[in-house]
Design an enzyme around this catalytic site. Structure first.
Site, PDB file in Angstrom:
ATOM      1  N   GLU A  13     -11.501   5.458  -4.617  1.00  0.00           N
ATOM      2  CA  GLU A  13     -11.777   3.962  -4.882  1.00  0.00           C
ATOM      3  C   GLU A  13     -12.182   3.419  -6.006  1.00  0.00           C
ATOM      4  O   GLU A  13     -11.990   4.858  -7.289  1.00  0.00           O
ATOM      5  CB  GLU A  13     -13.125   3.896  -3.899  1.00  0.00           C
ATOM      6  CG  GLU A  13     -12.785   3.802  -2.156  1.00  0.00           C
ATOM      7  CD  GLU A  13     -11.836   3.062  -1.923  1.00  0.00           C
ATOM      8  OE1 GLU A  13     -11.758   2.201  -2.582  1.00  0.00           O
ATOM      9  OE2 GLU A  13     -10.159   3.129  -1.581  1.00  0.00           O
TER      10      GLU A  13
ATOM     11  N   ARG B  45      -0.358  -5.603   4.612  1.00  0.00           N
ATOM     12  CA  ARG B  45       0.120  -5.383   3.332  1.00  0.00           C
ATOM     13  C   ARG B  45       1.544  -4.509   4.118  1.00  0.00           C
ATOM     14  O   ARG B  45       1.312  -3.947   5.255  1.00  0.00           O
ATOM     15  CB  ARG B  45      -0.235  -4.196   3.006  1.00  0.00           C
ATOM     16  CG  ARG B  45      -2.443  -4.402   2.265  1.00  0.00           C
ATOM     17  CD  ARG B  45      -2.745  -3.311   1.854  1.00  0.00           C
ATOM     18  NE  ARG B  45      -3.160  -2.619   3.045  1.00  0.00           N
ATOM     19  CZ  ARG B  45      -4.443  -1.940   3.345  1.00  0.00           C
ATOM     20  NH1 ARG B  45      -4.942  -1.622   1.379  1.00  0.00           N
ATOM     21  NH2 ARG B  45      -4.683  -0.977   3.352  1.00  0.00           N
TER      22      ARG B  45
ATOM     23  N   ARG C 145       0.562  -1.508  -0.111  1.00  0.00           N
ATOM     24  CA  ARG C 145      -0.559   0.020   0.083  1.00  0.00           C
ATOM     25  C   ARG C 145       0.885   1.254  -0.075  1.00  0.00           C
ATOM     26  O   ARG C 145       1.759   1.651   0.833  1.00  0.00           O
ATOM     27  CB  ARG C 145      -1.084   0.215   1.387  1.00  0.00           C
ATOM     28  CG  ARG C 145      -1.873   1.286   1.782  1.00  0.00           C
ATOM     29  CD  ARG C 145      -2.760   1.683   0.421  1.00  0.00           C
ATOM     30  NE  ARG C 145      -3.860   2.041   0.537  1.00  0.00           N
ATOM     31  CZ  ARG C 145      -3.493   3.561   0.785  1.00  0.00           C
ATOM     32  NH1 ARG C 145      -2.196   4.355  -0.044  1.00  0.00           N
ATOM     33  NH2 ARG C 145      -4.654   5.146   0.970  1.00  0.00           N
TER      34      ARG C 145
END
Length: 212
Positions: free
Chosen positions: A77, A111, A69
């Site tokens: 999004e 992540r 990330r």
């Protein structure tokens, strides 16, 4: 029996990758004074296998694939105006390319949060400069407000997601404000009102660092 052995191997392989990442993060914390003095950092080198969305990658390291990330930026999004375009912009920048990851932390989704470098580009910042991502105020450092300036310049130039206002219906009003930040978009059904960032200033962005 083979299935059991194979499953056990996969678990150990995943555990090994997590240990490698955690070791790098520990080095990052312990060696911070050295970095400041020498202007150096610990990097992980890998190849971008896949772009998941405008701020998330799958990168193959020597130890195996890992989800990354991008730190301190937030892309729209995929179900938000500008989301598919942000993904395509990130694909154009890094798909199949060799990158260097500067680890920041590992989040609750396992992540790796990182600053992504490719040759002379800092990809996190380049996405904001191109107008395909926001400066993620909540996770930025007050000592590094450059992302706020980059966002303002992209907005003023009408680049990327800033080309045209968003007019998305919401439960709060007949028409939602223009330019909805991704962190509000994700919570839009629970918010009484949404912020309008059409006239956001660099000063307001910097003041919001660590709060949103």
């Amino acid at each position: 029996m083979n299935g059991v052995v194979h499953g056990t191997f996969l678990r150990w392989d995943a555990l090994f990758r997590v240990c490698v990442i955690n070791a790098c993060l520990i080095m990052a914390v312990c060696l911070t004074p050295v970095w400041v003095a020498a202007q150096q950092a610990v990097f992980l080198r890998g190849t971008v296998m896949r772009v998941i969305d405008g701020d998330t990658l799958m990168v193959r390291l020597e130890s195996g694939p890992i989800r990354v990330r991008l730190h301190a930026m937030d892309a729209p999004e995929m179900n938000q105006p500008g989301g598919p375009e942000a993904k395509q912009a990130l694909i154009a920048l890094v798909q199949g390319r060799t990158v260097e990851l500067q680890p920041v932390e590992q989040d609750r989704y396992e992540r790796l949060i990182a600053v992504v470098h490719m040759e002379v580009l800092e990809i996190n910042r380049e996405m904001i400069r191109q107008g395909h991502a926001w400066a993620y105020r909540r996770y930025m450092s007050r000592s590094a407000p450059d992302y706020c300036t980059d966002e303002a310049r992209a907005r003023n130039a009408g680049l990327g997601l800033w080309k045209s206002p968003q007019r998305e219906a919401s439960s709060a009003s007949a028409a939602a404000p223009a330019y909805i930040a991704p962190w509000e978009w994700r919570r839009r059904k629970r918010l009484a009102a949404l912020s309008d960032y059409r006239h956001e200033s660099v000063a307001n962005c910097v003041a919001a660092i660590g709060r949103h």
